[in-house]
Design a protein around this motif. Structure first.
Motif, mmCIF file in Angstrom:
data_model
loop_
_atom_site.group_PDB
_atom_site.id
_atom_site.type_symbol
_atom_site.label_atom_id
_atom_site.label_comp_id
_atom_site.label_asym_id
_atom_site.label_seq_id
_atom_site.Cartn_x
_atom_site.Cartn_y
_atom_site.Cartn_z
ATOM 1 N N ILE A 1 0.840 -1.208 0.000
ATOM 2 C CA ILE A 1 0.000 0.000 0.000
ATOM 3 C C ILE A 1 0.875 1.258 0.000
ATOM 4 C CG2 ILE A 1 -1.675 1.341 1.333
ATOM 5 C CD1 ILE A 1 -2.858 -1.374 2.242
ATOM 6 N N ALA A 2 1.892 1.282 0.860
ATOM 7 C CA ALA A 2 2.776 2.450 0.960
ATOM 8 C C ALA A 2 3.426 2.761 -0.383
ATOM 9 C CB ALA A 2 3.844 2.199 2.024
ATOM 10 N N SER A 3 3.940 1.738 -1.036
ATOM 11 C CA SER A 3 4.655 1.927 -2.297
ATOM 12 C C SER A 3 3.720 2.326 -3.423
ATOM 13 C CB SER A 3 5.381 0.642 -2.680
ATOM 14 O OG SER A 3 6.250 0.259 -1.660
ATOM 15 N N TYR A 4 2.562 1.705 -3.464
ATOM 16 C CA TYR A 4 1.623 1.964 -4.557
ATOM 17 C C TYR A 4 1.043 3.371 -4.462
ATOM 18 C CZ TYR A 4 -1.355 0.386 -8.368
ATOM 19 O OH TYR A 4 -1.931 0.204 -9.597
ATOM 20 N N LYS A 5 0.658 3.762 -3.291
ATOM 21 C CA LYS A 5 -0.038 5.035 -3.108
ATOM 22 C C LYS A 5 0.907 6.218 -2.879
ATOM 23 C CE LYS A 5 -3.740 7.524 -2.430
ATOM 24 N NZ LYS A 5 -4.577 7.879 -3.535
ATOM 25 N N PHE A 6 2.040 5.963 -2.190
ATOM 26 C CA PHE A 6 2.891 7.069 -1.760
ATOM 27 C C PHE A 6 4.282 7.051 -2.370
ATOM 28 C CE2 PHE A 6 -0.431 6.604 1.374
ATOM 29 C CZ PHE A 6 -0.908 7.905 1.438
ATOM 30 N N GLY A 7 4.544 6.165 -3.296
ATOM 31 C CA GLY A 7 5.767 6.216 -4.069
ATOM 32 C C GLY A 7 6.953 5.471 -3.488
ATOM 33 N N ILE A 8 8.028 5.585 -4.209
ATOM 34 C CA ILE A 8 9.212 4.787 -3.941
ATOM 35 C C ILE A 8 9.887 5.134 -2.620
ATOM 36 C CG2 ILE A 8 10.801 6.281 -5.246
ATOM 37 C CD1 ILE A 8 10.872 2.453 -5.285
ATOM 38 N N LYS A 9 9.902 6.388 -2.234
ATOM 39 C CA LYS A 9 10.600 6.765 -0.998
ATOM 40 C C LYS A 9 9.895 6.195 0.221
ATOM 41 C CE LYS A 9 12.262 10.957 -3.171
ATOM 42 N NZ LYS A 9 11.364 11.201 -4.288
ATOM 43 N N VAL A 10 8.591 6.430 0.318
ATOM 44 C CA VAL A 10 7.814 5.877 1.437
ATOM 45 C C VAL A 10 7.838 4.353 1.372
ATOM 46 C CG1 VAL A 10 5.504 5.712 2.452
ATOM 47 C CG2 VAL A 10 6.353 7.923 1.664
ATOM 48 N N GLY A 11 7.721 3.805 0.179
ATOM 49 C CA GLY A 11 7.714 2.361 0.010
ATOM 50 C C GLY A 11 9.016 1.703 0.421
ATOM 51 N N ILE B 1 5.656 -10.427 -9.448
ATOM 52 C CA ILE B 1 7.027 -9.947 -9.648
ATOM 53 C C ILE B 1 7.839 -10.128 -8.381
ATOM 54 C CG2 ILE B 1 8.443 -7.868 -9.955
ATOM 55 C CD1 ILE B 1 6.222 -6.919 -11.965
ATOM 56 N N TYR B 2 7.323 -9.623 -7.249
ATOM 57 C CA TYR B 2 8.142 -9.708 -6.035
ATOM 58 C C TYR B 2 8.291 -11.145 -5.552
ATOM 59 C CZ TYR B 2 5.022 -10.311 -1.905
ATOM 60 O OH TYR B 2 4.189 -10.800 -0.933
ATOM 61 N N ILE C 1 12.017 -5.472 -3.503
ATOM 62 C CA ILE C 1 11.491 -5.754 -4.844
ATOM 63 C C ILE C 1 10.025 -5.349 -4.924
ATOM 64 C CG2 ILE C 1 10.938 -7.583 -6.510
ATOM 65 C CD1 ILE C 1 13.471 -9.061 -5.361
ATOM 66 N N LEU C 2 9.258 -5.673 -3.880
ATOM 67 C CA LEU C 2 7.842 -5.286 -3.821
ATOM 68 C C LEU C 2 7.696 -3.778 -3.904
ATOM 69 C CD1 LEU C 2 4.805 -5.571 -3.170
ATOM 70 C CD2 LEU C 2 5.444 -5.866 -0.785
ATOM 71 N N ALA C 3 8.466 -3.040 -3.125
ATOM 72 C CA ALA C 3 8.362 -1.582 -3.120
ATOM 73 C C ALA C 3 8.676 -0.995 -4.494
ATOM 74 C CB ALA C 3 9.292 -0.995 -2.057
ATOM 75 N N ILE C 4 9.721 -1.492 -5.115
ATOM 76 C CA ILE C 4 10.107 -0.983 -6.434
ATOM 77 C C ILE C 4 9.039 -1.309 -7.478
ATOM 78 C CG2 ILE C 4 11.787 -1.235 -8.314
ATOM 79 C CD1 ILE C 4 13.916 -1.687 -6.041
ATOM 80 N N ALA C 5 8.577 -2.554 -7.492
ATOM 81 C CA ALA C 5 7.561 -2.964 -8.477
ATOM 82 C C ALA C 5 6.262 -2.181 -8.286
ATOM 83 C CB ALA C 5 7.304 -4.466 -8.372
#
Length: 167
Positions: A54-64, A122-123, A96-100
């Motif tokens: 959720i963090a990565s998808y909604k708030f981008g790579i830094k938060v993710g 992917i992850y 990997i999850l955060a990046i994808a």
């Protein structure tokens, strides 16, 4: 069914970045504790990845990425789970999850079951290959596919419905 969503990408100088990271890490601390009340709950439900997605998808790579790295480390320090022996594999899959997730969200600006399924696959596939290289055990590496399918389904459906709740 796809829904257009607003994607945020806060910078390192913004307080909101760290507030969201703290919130998602807290979620990644509490959810695994609840899941570990069930025998093998962590291995079956894969809760450490839920809020990272959720963090990565909604708030981008830094938060993710901050959520992906801090969650397993803090969990391991505070609760001994994940165990130090598997921490590198969990961290690898989390990153990997955060990046994808951040990449797919930024390219589509839509939430869909197919997007989330692609991220999860992917992850899991890349992470499984990395874990196999780390452990030299195919059996250990494919554990998420052997017993973690319910957790992947929880990620798919739970994250989909939470991400669709955007105001």
């Amino acid at each position: 069914m796809e829904k257009e969503i607003r994607i945020y990408n806060y910078g390192f100088k913004e307080l909101r970045t760290y507030l969201f990271v703290a919130l998602f890490v807290l979620g990644n601390l509490l959810l695994p504790q609840l899941c570990h009340l069930i025998p093998n709950g962590g291995k079956i439900l894969l809760p450490i990845y839920f809020f990272t997605l959720i963090a990565s998808y909604k708030f981008g790579i830094k938060v993710g990425l901050m959520t992906a790295v801090l969650s397993p480390i803090i969990n391991s320090i505070l609760f001994g789970m994940p165990a130090l022996a598997i921490l590198p594999a969990i961290l690898t899959k989390s990153v990997i999850l955060a990046i994808a997730a951040a990449f797919i969200a930024s390219k589509t600006n839509k939430i869909s079951l197919m997007n989330l399924l692609a991220i999860i696959l992917i992850y899991q596939v890349v992470g499984t290959l990395a874990e196999w290289a780390m452990t030299s055990s195919f059996y250990v590496a494919v554990q998420d596919f052997r017993i973690g399918i319910p957790g992947m389904l929880v990620q798919l459906l739970g994250c989909y419905f939470l991400l669709k709740l955007e105001r």
